[in-house]
Design a protein around this motif. Structure first.
Motif, PDB file in Angstrom:
ATOM      1  N   PRO A 137       0.857  -1.284  -0.026  1.00 48.95           N
ATOM      2  CA  PRO A 137      -0.051   0.211   0.180  1.00 48.95           C
ATOM      3  C   PRO A 137       0.823   1.304   0.088  1.00 48.95           C
ATOM      4  N   ILE A 138       1.821   1.423  -0.646  1.00 54.98           N
ATOM      5  CA  ILE A 138       2.607   2.534  -0.934  1.00 54.98           C
ATOM      6  C   ILE A 138       2.733   3.066  -2.351  1.00 54.98           C
ATOM      7  N   SER A 139       2.471   4.190  -2.620  1.00 56.12           N
ATOM      8  CA  SER A 139       2.547   4.623  -4.028  1.00 56.12           C
ATOM      9  C   SER A 139       3.792   5.103  -4.308  1.00 56.12           C
ATOM     10  N   LYS A 140       4.105   5.422  -5.701  1.00 57.32           N
ATOM     11  CA  LYS A 140       5.410   5.604  -6.145  1.00 57.32           C
ATOM     12  C   LYS A 140       5.594   6.998  -5.815  1.00 57.32           C
ATOM     13  N   SER A 141       4.880   7.947  -5.514  1.00 61.02           N
ATOM     14  CA  SER A 141       4.997   9.261  -4.997  1.00 61.02           C
ATOM     15  C   SER A 141       5.588   9.050  -3.507  1.00 61.02           C
ATOM     16  N   GLN A 142       5.108   8.354  -2.670  1.00 62.24           N
ATOM     17  CA  GLN A 142       5.385   8.287  -1.170  1.00 62.24           C
ATOM     18  C   GLN A 142       6.827   7.661  -1.229  1.00 62.24           C
ATOM     19  N   ALA A 143       7.193   6.556  -2.303  1.00 58.39           N
ATOM     20  CA  ALA A 143       8.396   5.988  -2.224  1.00 58.39           C
ATOM     21  C   ALA A 143       9.545   7.067  -2.666  1.00 58.39           C
ATOM     22  N   GLU A 144       9.225   8.032  -3.601  1.00 54.88           N
ATOM     23  CA  GLU A 144      10.060   8.727  -3.758  1.00 54.88           C
ATOM     24  C   GLU A 144      10.535   9.973  -2.879  1.00 54.88           C
ATOM     25  N   LEU A 145       9.378  10.108  -1.950  1.00 55.32           N
ATOM     26  CA  LEU A 145       9.541  11.115  -0.740  1.00 55.32           C
ATOM     27  C   LEU A 145      10.241  10.557   0.393  1.00 55.32           C
ATOM     28  N   PHE A 146      10.049   9.179   0.464  1.00 56.96           N
ATOM     29  CA  PHE A 146      10.937   8.400   1.535  1.00 56.96           C
ATOM     30  C   PHE A 146      12.345   8.568   1.245  1.00 56.96           C
ATOM     31  N   VAL A 147      12.548   8.250  -0.052  1.00 58.58           N
ATOM     32  CA  VAL A 147      13.979   8.172  -0.524  1.00 58.58           C
ATOM     33  C   VAL A 147      14.850   9.547  -0.380  1.00 58.58           C
ATOM     34  N   SER A 148      14.018  10.604  -0.616  1.00 60.17           N
ATOM     35  CA  SER A 148      14.570  12.159  -0.648  1.00 60.17           C
ATOM     36  C   SER A 148      14.945  12.207   1.003  1.00 60.17           C
ATOM     37  N   TRP A 149      13.824  12.028   1.809  1.00 56.07           N
ATOM     38  CA  TRP A 149      14.052  12.373   3.400  1.00 56.07           C
ATOM     39  C   TRP A 149      15.108  11.389   4.005  1.00 56.07           C
ATOM     40  N   THR A 150      15.247  10.087   3.578  1.00 58.60           N
ATOM     41  CA  THR A 150      16.415   9.390   3.949  1.00 58.60           C
ATOM     42  C   THR A 150      17.794   9.934   3.438  1.00 58.60           C
TER      43      THR A 150
END
Length: 71
Positions: free
Chosen positions: A26-39
């Motif tokens: 249940p994770i969208s591509k935009s949420q995954a990109e946001l997670f990568v940018s934060w980490t």
């Protein structure tokens, strides 16, 4: 028929919604990109903090300790 209308007819009610990474996750591509940018940002902050701590411990700390011994 335009491409947008064709895509809307093909996707149906899912048209305009974020796509998921995998159907069962249940994770969208935009949420995954946001997670990568934060980490990535957090990793760089950690690297800078480690360098500052190393410089402080290696050079600044002994300099202050040496002045206390002399005085």
């Amino acid at each position: 028929m335009g491409e947008a209308k064709r895509r809307k007819n093909t996707l149906g009610e899912n048209y305009g919604q974020d796509t998921r990474i995998l159907p069962w996750v249940p994770i969208s591509k935009s949420q995954a990109e946001l997670f990568v940018s934060w980490t990535t940002r957090a990793a760089w902050i950690g690297i800078v903090g480690m360098v500052v701590a190393w410089v402080t411990i290696r050079f600044i700390g002994p300099a202050f300790g040496w002045w206390q011994v002399v005085a």
